[in-house]
Design an enzyme around this catalytic site. Structure first.
Site, PDB file in Angstrom:
ATOM      1  N   LYS A 102     -75.152 -13.876-106.863  1.00  0.00           N
ATOM      2  CA  LYS A 102     -73.752 -13.639-107.729  1.00  0.00           C
ATOM      3  C   LYS A 102     -73.508 -12.302-107.775  1.00  0.00           C
ATOM      4  CE  LYS A 102     -72.578 -13.997-112.662  1.00  0.00           C
ATOM      5  NZ  LYS A 102     -72.682 -14.635-114.085  1.00  0.00           N
ATOM      6  N   LYS A 130     -71.591 -16.383-105.621  1.00  0.00           N
ATOM      7  CA  LYS A 130     -70.814 -16.619-106.779  1.00  0.00           C
ATOM      8  C   LYS A 130     -70.236 -15.125-107.203  1.00  0.00           C
ATOM      9  CE  LYS A 130     -70.900 -17.553-111.909  1.00  0.00           C
ATOM     10  NZ  LYS A 130     -71.546 -18.067-112.973  1.00  0.00           N
ATOM     11  N   ASP A 166     -78.177 -18.181-114.272  1.00  0.00           N
ATOM     12  CA  ASP A 166     -77.759 -16.948-113.637  1.00  0.00           C
ATOM     13  C   ASP A 166     -78.943 -15.748-114.175  1.00  0.00           C
ATOM     14  OD1 ASP A 166     -75.712 -18.680-112.910  1.00  0.00           O
ATOM     15  OD2 ASP A 166     -74.271 -17.286-113.477  1.00  0.00           O
TER      16      ASP A 166
END
Length: 217
Positions: free
Chosen positions: A156, A184, A95
């Site tokens: 994300k 996400k 991430d």
């Protein structure tokens, strides 16, 4: 029981432990819970990747870590080194916080190189953290376009340090990305109801430290 109660959230969840005060015992607990509930992944700080991999290597639970976290303002070479070290330690998902300052000043090429090098050099699943709460609509569009070109697997919403995921932002990212990547949602997801709303809006993964609360029906 209703359809709401029966829906299995576990495959959507990145069970998250990013507290800088976390100890090995906290990581062991996080990984044990992820194995028990069959969550998609655990997300831990880079220092704990090897430990998580050792604890989960006989399970299907993936090990994710964060890169350039939480600001995104690390040098590109530092981010790449951090990413490569994480992959060498066994992480299969990263991430990565994009460089928000470069994005806001319109330096698209620098933002692209920063994230594209990690996608190209590591070959693992990369989720670009956009920090949607601090971006304008135009900046969100630009960030999505850059990240798609760079080859990310997921967009994300948030680090959780500057606010969290909203249904509106998940819908927007889904629309802007034209379903080319996963979405996400992360930050502030504390209830099952929230989780289901975000999934209905288009989230394909949920990052939360409150995973066990989400599993209560």
């Amino acid at each position: 029981m209703t359809e709401h109660d029966l829906f299995d959230l576990a495959p959507y969840i990145d069970h998250t432990q990013l507290d800088p005060l976390a100890t090995r015992a906290d990581i062991e607990r996080c990984c044990g819970e992820a194995e028990q509930w069959k969550f998609a992944a655990v997300c831990v700080m880079p220092v704990w990747v090897k430990t998580a991999v050792q604890l989960l290597h006989r399970t299907p639970v993936k090990v994710c870590t964060v890169i350039g976290f939480p600001s995104g303002a690390h040098t590109s070479s530092t981010k790449l080194y951090e990413a490569q070290e994480a992959v060498d330690s066994g992480a299969t998902e990263l991430d990565v916080v994009i460089n928000l300052g470069w994005l806001k000043e319109g330096n698209s090429e620098a933002v692209y190189r920063d994230i594209a090098q990690i996608c190209a050099e590591t070959g693992v699943t990369v989720k670009a953290i956009l920090e949607t709460t601090v971006l304008t609509e135009e900046e969100k569009q630009l960030a999505v376009d850059i990240c798609l070109d760079a080859g990310v697997a997921f967009l994300k919403t948030s680090t959780g340090w500057r606010g969290g995921a909203t249904v509106a932002d998940v819908r927007l990212l889904k629309r802007l990305s034209r379903d080319r990547v996963g979405i996400k949602a992360s930050g502030g997801i504390r209830t099952r109801e929230q989780a289901l709303e975000l999934i209905n809006a288009g989230a394909t993964r949920l990052g939360t430290s409150r995973s066990l609360d989400l599993m209560q029906v």
